[in-house]
Each structure stands twice: as C-alpha cells, then as structure tokens.
Write a protein that holds these residues in place. Structure first.
Motif, short mmCIF file in Angstrom:
data_model
loop_
_atom_site.label_atom_id
_atom_site.label_comp_id
_atom_site.label_asym_id
_atom_site.label_seq_id
_atom_site.Cartn_x
_atom_site.Cartn_y
_atom_site.Cartn_z
N SER A 151 47.80 34.26 44.00
CA SER A 151 46.90 33.22 44.48
C SER A 151 45.46 33.56 44.12
N SER A 152 44.68 32.53 43.83
CA SER A 152 43.25 32.71 43.57
C SER A 152 42.41 32.32 44.79
N SER A 153 43.06 32.13 45.94
CA SER A 153 42.36 31.69 47.14
C SER A 153 41.48 32.77 47.77
N GLY A 154 41.81 34.04 47.57
CA GLY A 154 41.03 35.10 48.18
C GLY A 154 41.08 36.37 47.37
N PRO A 155 40.15 37.29 47.60
CA PRO A 155 40.13 38.56 46.86
C PRO A 155 41.42 39.35 47.05
N GLY A 156 41.93 39.90 45.97
CA GLY A 156 43.11 40.74 46.03
C GLY A 156 44.42 40.00 46.17
N GLN A 157 44.38 38.67 46.14
CA GLN A 157 45.61 37.90 46.33
C GLN A 157 46.28 37.52 45.00
N GLY A 158 45.63 37.78 43.90
CA GLY A 158 46.20 37.40 42.62
C GLY A 158 45.68 38.27 41.48
N VAL A 159 46.37 38.20 40.35
CA VAL A 159 46.00 38.97 39.15
C VAL A 159 45.89 38.00 37.98
N LEU A 160 44.78 38.08 37.25
CA LEU A 160 44.57 37.24 36.07
C LEU A 160 45.33 37.84 34.89
N VAL A 161 46.21 37.05 34.29
CA VAL A 161 47.03 37.55 33.18
C VAL A 161 46.97 36.60 31.99
N ASN A 162 47.24 37.15 30.82
CA ASN A 162 47.31 36.37 29.58
C ASN A 162 48.71 36.49 29.01
N SER A 170 54.75 38.07 25.42
CA SER A 170 54.31 39.17 26.27
C SER A 170 53.17 38.74 27.19
N THR A 171 53.22 39.24 28.43
CA THR A 171 52.17 38.97 29.41
C THR A 171 51.52 40.28 29.82
N VAL A 172 50.19 40.31 29.74
CA VAL A 172 49.42 41.49 30.13
C VAL A 172 48.27 41.05 31.03
N THR A 173 47.73 42.00 31.80
CA THR A 173 46.59 41.68 32.63
C THR A 173 45.35 41.46 31.77
N GLU A 174 44.50 40.54 32.19
CA GLU A 174 43.26 40.28 31.46
C GLU A 174 42.37 41.51 31.46
N PHE A 175 42.30 42.20 32.58
CA PHE A 175 41.48 43.40 32.69
C PHE A 175 42.38 44.65 32.63
#
Length: 212
Positions: A120-131, A148-153
């Motif tokens: 989720s993008s609703s709050g800090p630490g609730q989700g991970v941005l991936v590509n 393949s899916t990897v984290t953005e950061f």
C-alpha cells in the motif's frame, strides 16, 4: 516560498524519471521459492550469492515429479566445478560446471513493463516501489523469455518468470540481506578436500543458473 515550490518541482521531477535497468548488489543472502508451470517442481532454498568471486551456495529442498529431494550445492564458476555436499555423512562429490555465471541484473536491452507499489502507498513502510521488466536472453539452448521484478531502490530481486522446458518457471525472493551472512558457506568444507572430479554431470531438478 519560491524556493520551496522549486524544491517540490525538482523532487517530483526526480520521482517521475523513467526507471533504468540495474544490477543487484554483488553480495546477497536470502531465501527463494521456485515452482514450474507444469507443477512438476516445487523448491524452497536458502542462498548465498557472491558476484565478485562468482560463487553461489544453494541449500534446497522440494519435490520433483512427486519425489522429494534435498540438495546442498556450492557452485564455483571460476573454477568450473560444483560441489554436492552432504554434511550429515561428511561426504562430498565434485563435478564439472560448464554453465556461465549470470549476475542478478536487469539486462540493458530489457523493456519496462511497469512500475507499481507492492502493498500500500497509504502510509510509510506499508509498500515497496518495484519495477517489472521483460525481455529475451540468449542461452545455449536458444533464446529464452523472462519477466523480472526488482525494487526501484537497491535493485533487490523480488520475483522472476523464466521460460524453460517446463514452461514458465516462477521464482520468488524473500528475506534478502545485502552482504554475506555466512561467508564460510562459499568455501568447500574440509571433508571435500579429497573429492575427485567426476567426468559426467547428471542433470539436477533445478540449479541456480537455470532459474534466471
């Protein structure tokens, strides 16, 4: 106020930049699970990954064609050997390793499928941005498709779909840690010192280099 607006605009501009292919950290420790489209293979494994020394340790257990198995392997790509280790019996076999080392990375010619938030993008630490990326790799048996899916950061692997003779093979990564938690895992145990190199290499149900 103008400075604040300029800062916000620059921040939004940075976030809006198009993701680029990346390479995962050279030293990783974690776990993964594997399953195939034909449901013949189910695997859970712990791994230690060293792209600098081209070494991988895999401790796997799972089932293949309704038969369970456990494999503990140390793959040394520079030396061209793979050790099969049995710590319970203190035995070790050594076989040739002809596969090339493939670092965990998104190839430069990959195509971006999309960017999403896992969770989720609703709050800090609730989700991970991936590509998620897709493309085709040149393998010894011919071209193979992948997604393949990897984290953005950090470019930490999340999941990978790879087309094999079993159809689509799905790999999920979890509990990843940057660095080597147990570096001694990447050194052959002392009881492997007398192991003789065998000429033939029988095909295992799954190995790390066949997953990605």
């Amino acid at each position: 106020m103008r400075a604040f607006v300029l800062f916000v605009c620059l921040s939004v501009g940075c976030l809006a930049q198009r993701p680029k292919p990346c390479t995962s950290p050279p030293l990783l420790t974690g776990s993964l699970s594997v399953s195939t489209q034909d449901e013949k293979l189910m695997v859970y494994a712990k791994y230690e990954y060293d792209a600098l020394g081209k070494r991988i340790r895999l401790s796997e257990f799972g089932s293949y064609e309704n038969r369970t198995f456990h494999v503990d392997m140390l793959l040394l790509f520079r030396e061209g050997v793979v050790y099969k280790i049995n710590r319970k019996n203190q035995t070790c076999t050594m076989k040739p390793l002809s596969a090339d080392f493939h670092p965990m990375e998104i190839p430069r010619n990959a195509s971006l499928l999309g960017q999403v938030v896992v969770g989720s993008s609703s709050g800090p630490g609730q989700g991970v941005l991936v590509n998620t990326w897709t493309g085709e790799l040149k393998m010894k048996r011919g071209p193979a498709r992948y997604m393949s899916t990897v984290t953005e950061f950090g470019c930490i692997p999340v999941s990978s779909l790879f087309h094999t003779k079993h159809g689509w093979m799905v790999t999920s990564f979890f509990n990843n840690v940057i660095g080597l938690v147990e570096p001694q895992w990447l050194i052959p145990p002392s009881f492997c010192k007398g192991a003789q190199l065998e000429k033939s290499l029988e095909e295992d149900p799954v190995t790390f280099f066949s997953l990605f």
